[in-house]
Design an enzyme around this catalytic site. Structure first.
Site, PDB file in Angstrom:
ATOM      1  N   ASN A  16       7.668 -64.829  28.672  1.00  0.00           N
ATOM      2  CA  ASN A  16       7.707 -63.493  28.095  1.00  0.00           C
ATOM      3  C   ASN A  16       9.167 -63.242  27.723  1.00  0.00           C
ATOM      4  OD1 ASN A  16       7.476 -60.786  27.526  1.00  0.00           O
ATOM      5  ND2 ASN A  16       7.050 -60.156  29.629  1.00  0.00           N
ATOM      6  N   GLY A  17       9.431 -62.833  26.481  1.00  0.00           N
ATOM      7  CA  GLY A  17      10.813 -62.587  26.062  1.00  0.00           C
ATOM      8  C   GLY A  17      11.124 -63.357  24.795  1.00  0.00           C
TER       9      GLY A  17
ATOM     10  N   GLU B 147       6.374 -34.376  19.902  1.00  0.00           N
ATOM     11  CA  GLU B 147       5.628 -35.291  20.764  1.00  0.00           C
ATOM     12  C   GLU B 147       4.122 -35.221  20.439  1.00  0.00           C
ATOM     13  OE1 GLU B 147       6.093 -37.728  22.503  1.00  0.00           O
ATOM     14  OE2 GLU B 147       4.369 -37.850  23.845  1.00  0.00           O
TER      15      GLU B 147
ATOM     16  N   CYS C  68       4.562 -59.496  26.710  1.00  0.00           N
ATOM     17  CA  CYS C  68       3.354 -60.291  26.926  1.00  0.00           C
ATOM     18  C   CYS C  68       2.911 -60.121  28.375  1.00  0.00           C
ATOM     19  CB  CYS C  68       3.654 -61.761  26.681  1.00  0.00           C
ATOM     20  SG  CYS C  68       4.374 -62.081  25.076  1.00  0.00           S
TER      21      CYS C  68
ATOM     22  N   TRP D 130       1.816 -61.636  22.603  1.00  0.00           N
ATOM     23  CA  TRP D 130       1.981 -60.761  21.429  1.00  0.00           C
ATOM     24  C   TRP D 130       2.909 -61.525  20.496  1.00  0.00           C
ATOM     25  CZ3 TRP D 130      -0.117 -56.095  20.154  1.00  0.00           C
ATOM     26  CH2 TRP D 130       0.438 -55.447  19.056  1.00  0.00           C
TER      27      TRP D 130
ATOM     28  N   HIS E 234      11.493 -24.700   3.048  1.00  0.00           N
ATOM     29  CA  HIS E 234      12.622 -25.454   2.457  1.00  0.00           C
ATOM     30  C   HIS E 234      12.157 -26.809   1.934  1.00  0.00           C
ATOM     31  CE1 HIS E 234      15.360 -22.389   3.779  1.00  0.00           C
ATOM     32  NE2 HIS E 234      14.772 -22.424   4.958  1.00  0.00           N
TER      33      HIS E 234
ATOM     34  N   LYS F  33       2.552 -51.399  25.290  1.00  0.00           N
ATOM     35  CA  LYS F  33       3.130 -50.458  26.251  1.00  0.00           C
ATOM     36  C   LYS F  33       4.648 -50.524  26.383  1.00  0.00           C
ATOM     37  CE  LYS F  33       2.715 -47.169  29.178  1.00  0.00           C
ATOM     38  NZ  LYS F  33       2.539 -45.876  28.504  1.00  0.00           N
TER      39      LYS F  33
HETATM   40  C1  F6R Z   1       4.597 -43.275  22.787  1.00  0.00           C
HETATM   41  C2  F6R Z   1       5.228 -44.274  23.619  1.00  0.00           C
HETATM   42  C3  F6R Z   1       6.531 -44.832  23.189  1.00  0.00           C
HETATM   43  C4  F6R Z   1       7.485 -44.918  24.396  1.00  0.00           C
HETATM   44  C5  F6R Z   1       8.770 -45.641  23.993  1.00  0.00           C
HETATM   45  C6  F6R Z   1       9.770 -45.670  25.125  1.00  0.00           C
HETATM   46  O1  F6R Z   1       3.388 -42.843  23.321  1.00  0.00           O
HETATM   47  O2  F6R Z   1       4.706 -44.650  24.627  1.00  0.00           O
HETATM   48  O3  F6R Z   1       7.092 -44.080  22.165  1.00  0.00           O
HETATM   49  O4  F6R Z   1       7.757 -43.622  24.830  1.00  0.00           O
HETATM   50  O5  F6R Z   1       8.468 -46.958  23.599  1.00  0.00           O
HETATM   51  O6  F6R Z   1       9.257 -46.306  26.235  1.00  0.00           O
HETATM   52  P1  F6R Z   1       9.887 -46.101  27.672  1.00  0.00           P
HETATM   53  O7  F6R Z   1       9.724 -44.676  28.037  1.00  0.00           O
HETATM   54  O8  F6R Z   1       9.092 -47.017  28.561  1.00  0.00           O
HETATM   55  O9  F6R Z   1      11.329 -46.486  27.577  1.00  0.00           O
END
Ligand code: F6R
Length: 614
Positions: free
Chosen positions: A105-106, A486, A7, A79, A509, A609
């Protein structure tokens, strides 16, 4: 356990109009994704709380006639985790006596037990949240003669789980008290003003002087500064960090979306990541990473990460095994932590994370610490939990990444892995690794990445044709197959297009059964030795009605003759760097397809994020 996504937290005390400041700070945290927002401010000895489900403008709309002229406020964007995204469940929450108001947050893991205990004592709850339970616990401790700081200290000792808690009180209306365990909280120090947020970019327009609050710390914010204590009440010295990021680096800088800006920043990101790390003899220079005795004794590398960082980890395995012949395994952090991994004392665990706060990665790190395995981090956010907890950490120096979809962080992580591979080769004195040639290729990479951006025109043309794609395959061989994973993740998360990713040789396959008209393939074909095989894979696709966007390098005269869409990347002397460059057209494809389809690019649905709780 439920999955929670971070959050947004904001707080301000000082001479400015506090509500305006916290709204602005929340806006800067919007990239996290949220479903409700709220604010609490102190006015004439009372706490006023306004909160609404929905986006921030639902909340600011409640103050359409102007914000109050007050000097202390806290705000939150939520969130949903415990309880649906409703007005009642939005933060802030009052305690049972309406003396205090908190944002959080948490996740408080023992909230159900605490709730039952409090209910017996007469507490009535208005929401389904664990946060309101935490508010009531503080309320219980905030008895006559007890200061808010002490009440928070006593309360957090009763809480189990992750929290960044921020509290204001009617009885002590001049201060904000906050506490942290495992959820990020940063404090900004200004001239006669003090503020806090869950992430640094929210503070940058106001101050460059920042304190990253550590776990099990309580902080009291007053306009004239901050006092930090531990859970025993001892005052602790604080050393502010100076953050020299450009504010515009945390804003869109002229691009329509953060994601596009961050894709285009990659040439500069490569430069920054290499800055000071290649000496004038062409050798890698990574300070503060284990030396010769450790590497000579390391017989296995265990890489642990999630999502995009996991894909960077796969590139790490490729490099360590191919060039160093050092056995390397890559684990999804969520699997590793519960998988009872086999770890010998000579294993070295490497954690890759952009945010440095991902809960599963952090838990895996703690597991390795408990098993006394050496730990090394590759992290973007300085001062984050993973960066601090690892024995040694390489900071990727990619700058703040705002778009939910990770782009520039991936590139920086892979560059950091290449540097690490070179460092190990140097320490172990492995003449077989062409260190000087690879560093030369690395130093050329920013220029090549810039030229790779020229693919955008062809990518837009392909994206227009792929708008109604039923399915998009992401294929390749060797390092191309890893980067393809990716590329597929980007298309899924941003454009909501179903993808199927596999090494090209696996198609016959099974997955080939899915190919028909309306199906596309993105084919990484940067490795010259594999091209004839990839040409056959392209034909397999086309024979069944599929169309192919091939990513190859300049000088290839085979693939461009057969694929429907072709991107030619400039050629690096190190083939794995060509594969890395191929992520640029794949990121651009995800971006343009999402844009054509009107998707919310910087905040894709269901995602945010940082995933700071399991
Ligand atoms: C995809 C993305 C997520 C992060 C994953 C790990 O675009 O952003 O898959 O890569 O949640 O996050 P970090 O790198 O912050 O540990």
């Amino acid at each position: 356990m439920c999955k929670q996504i971070m959050c947004g937290i904001a707080g301000y005390v000082g001479p400015r109009k506090a509500v305006d400041v916290v709204f602005d700070q929340l806006k800067r945290l919007e990239y996290r994704g949220y479903d409700s927002a709220g604010v609490a401010y102190l006015e004439n000895g009372d706490i006023n709380v306004l909160k609404r489900a929905g986006k921030l403008n639902e909340l600011t709309g409640l103050m359409a006639d102007g914000t109050p002229n007050v000097h202390l406020a806290i705000a939150h964007s939520r969130w949903a985790t415990h309880g649906a995204p409703t007005d009642e469940n939005a933060h802030p929450h009052f305690d049972q006596f309406e003396q205090i108001s908190i944002i959080h947050n948490g996740i408080i893991e023992n909230y159900l037990d605490l709730k039952a205990e409090l209910a017996q004592q007469g507490s009535e709850f208005r929401s389904d949240t664990d946060t309101e339970v935490a508010a009531h616990v503080i309320g219980c401790e905030y008895t006559e003669g007890v200061a808010l700081e002490e009440a928070v200290r006593r309360a957090v000792k009763r809480l189990r789980g992750a929290y960044a808690l921020v509290v204001v009180s009617k009885r002590e209306p001049e201060k904000i008290v906050c506490a942290r365990n495992a959820s990020p909280l940063v404090i900004g120090l200004g001239e006669g003003e003090t503020m806090l947020a869950s992430d640094i970019p929210a503070l940058l327009p106001y101050t460059r002087s920042v304190i990253i609050l550590e776990d099990d710390r309580i902080a009291v914010l007053l306009p004239e500064g901050v006092r930090v204590t531990n859970l025993d009440g001892q005052e602790l010295p604080v050393t502010p960090l100076h953050i020299d990021w450009d504010v515009s680096a945390a804003e869109k800088g002229g691009y329509e979306h953060f994601m596009l800006k961050e894709i285009h920043e990659q040439p500069e990101v490569v430069r920054q990541c290499l800055a000071g790390r290649v000496d004038d003899k062409g050798r890698a220079r990574l300070d503060n990473v284990f030396g010769q005795s450790v590497w000579n004794n390391t017989d296995r590398i265990v890489i642990v990460a999630c999502g995009t960082s996991y894909h960077a980890g796969l590139m790490g395995k490729y490099l360590f095994e191919k060039l160093l012949r050092l056995p390397t395994d890559v684990f999804h952090a969520s699997e590793f932590r519960y998988g009872d991994p086999v770890l010998s004392p000579n294993s070295l665990a490497l954690f890759i994370s952009q945010s440095g706060e991902t809960a599963d990665t952090l838990a895996a790190l703690k597991l390795c610490q408990a098993r006394r395995i050496r730990t090394l981090g590759i992290v973007n956010v300085i001062g984050s939990s993973i960066a601090r907890e690892c024995d040694r950490t390489i900071i990727t120096q990619a700058g703040p990444e705002i778009s939910v979809a990770s782009t520039k962080a991936f590139t920086a992580q892979v560059i950091a892995l290449v540097l690490l591979m070179l460092h190990v080769a140097q320490e172990k004195e492995m003449p077989g690794v062409r260190v000087e040639e690879i560093t030369r290729d690395l130093l050329e990479l920013p220029e090549l990445a810039q030229r790779a951006m020229l693919a955008e025109g062809e990518i837009i043309r392909a994206a227009e044709k792929m708008r109604d794609a039923k399915l998009v395959f992401f294929l390749g061989r060797g390092a191309d197959a890893l980067v393809a994973l990716e590329g597929a993740l980007k298309l899924k998360e941003i454009a909501y297009v179903a993808t199927q990713e596999s090494p090209a040789g696996e198609m016959k396959h099974g997955p080939l059964a899915l190919v028909e008209k309306g199906v596309f393939a993105v084919m990484g074909a940067t490795e010259s030795e594999m091209r004839e095989k990839l040409a056959s894979n392209i034909k397999e696709m086309q024979a069944r009605g599929g169309q192919v966007l091939a990513i190859t390098t300049e000088g290839d005269d085979l693939i461009p003759k057969i694929a429907e869409f072709v991107v030619r990347l400039p050629k690096s002397g190190s083939e794995f760097l060509n594969a890395l460059l191929s992520i640029i057209p794949m990121q651009l494809l995800a971006y343009h397809l999402a844009r054509l389809n009107g998707c919310e690019i910087d905040q894709p649905r269901n995602l945010a994020k940082s995933v700071t709780v399991e």
